[in-house]
Scaffold this active site. Structure first.
Site, PDB file in Angstrom:
ATOM      1  N   CYS A 167       1.000  -1.140  -0.011  1.00  0.00           N
ATOM      2  CA  CYS A 167       0.151  -0.026  -0.028  1.00  0.00           C
ATOM      3  C   CYS A 167       1.046   1.283   0.152  1.00  0.00           C
ATOM      4  CB  CYS A 167      -0.779  -0.164   1.117  1.00  0.00           C
ATOM      5  SG  CYS A 167       0.249   0.075   2.850  1.00  0.00           S
ATOM      6  N   CYS A 179       2.409   5.798   8.888  1.00  0.00           N
ATOM      7  CA  CYS A 179       1.610   6.257   7.686  1.00  0.00           C
ATOM      8  C   CYS A 179       0.899   7.333   8.251  1.00  0.00           C
ATOM      9  CB  CYS A 179       0.700   4.672   7.729  1.00  0.00           C
ATOM     10  SG  CYS A 179      -0.623   5.187   6.392  1.00  0.00           S
ATOM     11  N   GLU A 237       0.612  -0.369  16.332  1.00  0.00           N
ATOM     12  CA  GLU A 237      -0.153   0.623  16.346  1.00  0.00           C
ATOM     13  C   GLU A 237      -1.304   0.967  17.424  1.00  0.00           C
ATOM     14  OE1 GLU A 237      -2.458   0.366  12.327  1.00  0.00           O
ATOM     15  OE2 GLU A 237      -4.147   1.686  13.200  1.00  0.00           O
ATOM     16  N   THR A 274      -6.352   0.822  12.181  1.00  0.00           N
ATOM     17  CA  THR A 274      -6.440   1.116  10.538  1.00  0.00           C
ATOM     18  C   THR A 274      -6.553  -0.392   9.831  1.00  0.00           C
ATOM     19  OG1 THR A 274      -4.094   0.869  10.195  1.00  0.00           O
ATOM     20  CG2 THR A 274      -5.105   3.115  10.288  1.00  0.00           C
ATOM     21  N   SER A 294      -1.084  -7.732  11.101  1.00  0.00           N
ATOM     22  CA  SER A 294      -2.645  -7.411  11.347  1.00  0.00           C
ATOM     23  C   SER A 294      -3.476  -7.598  10.041  1.00  0.00           C
ATOM     24  CB  SER A 294      -2.917  -6.339  12.032  1.00  0.00           C
ATOM     25  OG  SER A 294      -4.485  -6.145  12.214  1.00  0.00           O
ATOM     26  N   ASN A 295      -3.215  -6.906   9.031  1.00  0.00           N
ATOM     27  CA  ASN A 295      -3.855  -6.671   7.810  1.00  0.00           C
ATOM     28  C   ASN A 295      -3.906  -7.835   7.257  1.00  0.00           C
ATOM     29  OD1 ASN A 295      -2.410  -6.441   5.008  1.00  0.00           O
ATOM     30  ND2 ASN A 295      -1.117  -5.444   6.731  1.00  0.00           N
TER      31      ASN A 295
HETATM   32  C1  2E4 Z   1       1.069   0.557   9.520  1.00  0.00           C
HETATM   33  C2  2E4 Z   1      -0.390   0.569   9.571  1.00  0.00           C
HETATM   34  O1  2E4 Z   1      -0.663  -3.083  11.150  1.00  0.00           O
HETATM   35  P1  2E4 Z   1      -0.143  -4.476  10.514  1.00  0.00           P
HETATM   36  O2  2E4 Z   1       0.485  -5.526  11.367  1.00  0.00           O
HETATM   37  O3  2E4 Z   1      -1.241  -4.959   9.521  1.00  0.00           O
HETATM   38  O4  2E4 Z   1       1.100  -3.935   9.655  1.00  0.00           O
HETATM   39  P2  2E4 Z   1       2.064  -4.442   8.600  1.00  0.00           P
HETATM   40  O5  2E4 Z   1       3.362  -3.835   8.799  1.00  0.00           O
HETATM   41  O6  2E4 Z   1       1.954  -5.822   8.152  1.00  0.00           O
HETATM   42  O7  2E4 Z   1       1.390  -3.480   7.369  1.00  0.00           O
HETATM   43  C3  2E4 Z   1       1.782  -2.035   7.040  1.00  0.00           C
HETATM   44  C4  2E4 Z   1       0.803  -1.521   7.977  1.00  0.00           C
HETATM   45  C5  2E4 Z   1       1.745  -0.441   8.687  1.00  0.00           C
HETATM   46  C6  2E4 Z   1      -0.266  -1.294   8.119  1.00  0.00           C
HETATM   47  N1  2E4 Z   1      -0.937  -0.520   8.960  1.00  0.00           N
HETATM   48 FE1  SF4 Z   2      -0.919   0.660   4.307  1.00  0.00          FE
HETATM   49 FE2  SF4 Z   2      -1.686   0.658   7.197  1.00  0.00          FE
HETATM   50 FE3  SF4 Z   2      -1.197   3.033   6.003  1.00  0.00          FE
HETATM   51 FE4  SF4 Z   2      -3.453   1.611   5.433  1.00  0.00          FE
HETATM   52  S1  SF4 Z   2      -2.942   2.370   7.337  1.00  0.00           S
HETATM   53  S2  SF4 Z   2      -2.273   2.878   3.854  1.00  0.00           S
HETATM   54  S3  SF4 Z   2      -2.451  -0.509   5.608  1.00  0.00           S
HETATM   55  S4  SF4 Z   2       0.335   1.655   5.955  1.00  0.00           S
END
Ligand code: 2E4
Ligand code: SF4
Length: 314
Positions: free
Chosen positions: A12, A96, A126, A164, A223-224
């Site tokens: 992303c 982010c 997060e 998020t 998480s995602n």
């Molecule tokens: C920041 C926020 O939050 P998640 O565990 O999904 O983080 P990941 O590093 O896998 O993905 C990027 C990200 C970073 C997603 N949301």
């Molecule tokens: Fe990517 Fe996390 Fe930002 Fe969404 S909040 S754009 S998943 S890094």
């Protein structure tokens, strides 16, 4: 065997920006640059930045005084920010912008005199960052069942924000439970769940209608990525979260005529390509990419790295 790639999948805009920040910081200031926590939750990404001179630490006391410290894409608490100041670290913030937006929102609600509730998963970086960005404390809940246990000072002065990367459907249930118990509560609905999370979840839902099994490329602590696997599984499609092609068990393919592949926001596409190659080694495959939206979100770099030439880090 039919192999279908999800669209969109993988990186992303927040992840691309975070990786760019570490690379540009290495170019601009030279190694080592210190990164607090995995810049994104992916071993392949972390290892390749480490090979270029990034040093990953869990806490700032591992960073020598005065050095460059990059905060990961997941964001940090106020305490971490002030620790960095007191250690005279030169901070470059790779949080982010969509996580920072949630921080701003939480602070705005607190400034209105509201108690703030965060919907998110305990222990995730997060969540720790967001909890530590809202003055006066924050209630953390993760399920609709948690709503009954909440003890608040004034039910008419409440707000919620969310992590998020949550499941859009599960979060809607939690918000409905909050609204049932506290009709005056305010919040962003599911809009804190970022565009990339929502798009990847929509895509994996569509993919689930087309295939017998789904492989999600992503890290166990992402998480995602975990949400993508759960969504496919909830729709009745056997689904495995794997970090790389090495973790693909050929036994899983028995009786499977079609495989869908998606990737979490932190998983580089090279890992997807390696999984496809492994499938091709095991069987004859026909490869296609599902129809889906093209994303064109791009975030600016922090000012220290956007300017031409070498500029002092904050
Ligand atoms: C920041 C926020 O939050 P998640 O565990 O999904 O983080 P990941 O590093 O896998 O993905 C990027 C990200 C970073 C997603 N949301
Ligand atoms: Fe990517 Fe996390 Fe930002 Fe969404 S909040 S754009 S998943 S890094």
């Amino acid at each position: 065997m039919k192999v279908v790639l999800a669209q969109p999948r993988g990186f992303c805009a927040g992840v691309e920006r975070a990786i760019d920040i570490v690379e540009k910081a290495l170019e601009t200031y030279g190694p080592p640059v210190y990164v607090r926590h995995e810049i994104v939750h992916n071993r392949h990404v972390v290892d390749s930045l480490r090979a270029k001179g990034a040093v990953f630490v869990e806490e700032l006391d591992e960073v020598p005084e005065g050095k460059i410290a990059i905060f990961s894409a997941h964001g940090v608490s106020k305490t971490v920010e002030t620790d960095a100041e007191s250690r005279h670290l030169q901070v470059i913030d790779a949080t982010c912008p969509l996580v920072s937006k949630v921080h701003v929102e939480g602070r705005r609600y607190a400034a209105q005199g509201r108690e703030v509730i965060l919907i998110g998963h305990a222990g995730h970086p997060e969540v720790e960052g967001t909890m530590g960005q809202v003055p006066g404390g924050i209630h953390l809940i993760s399920t609709a069942g948690d709503v009954d246990r909440l003890q608040v000072k004034d039910p008419n002065k409440l707000a919620y924000v969310t992590q998020t990367t949550l499941s859009v459907d599960d979060t809607r249930d939690v918000i409905e439970a909050l609204k049932r118990r506290f009709p005056a509560i305010v919040g962003p609905d599911t809009k804190d769940i970022c565009y990339a999370t929502q798009n990847r979840q929509r895509a994996v839902r569509q993919l689930s209608e087309q295939v017998d099994m789904i492989l999600v490329i992503g890290a166990p602590n992402s998480s995602n990525s975990n949400r993508l696997r759960e969504i496919a599984e909830e729709l009745g499609v056997r689904s495995h979260l794997i970090e790389n092609a090495g973790q693909l068990d050929p036994q899983w393919l028995k009786g499977v005529k079609s495989v869908g592949i998606t990737a979490g926001a932190s998983a580089p596409d090279v890992l997807v390509q390696e999984v496809v190659s492994k499938l091709r080694d095991l069987q004859q495959i026909s490869l296609s990419v599902m129809e889906g939206i093209a994303e064109n979100v791009k975030f600016r770099l922090p000012p220290q790295l956007e300017a031409n030439g070498r500029v002092a880090a904050k």
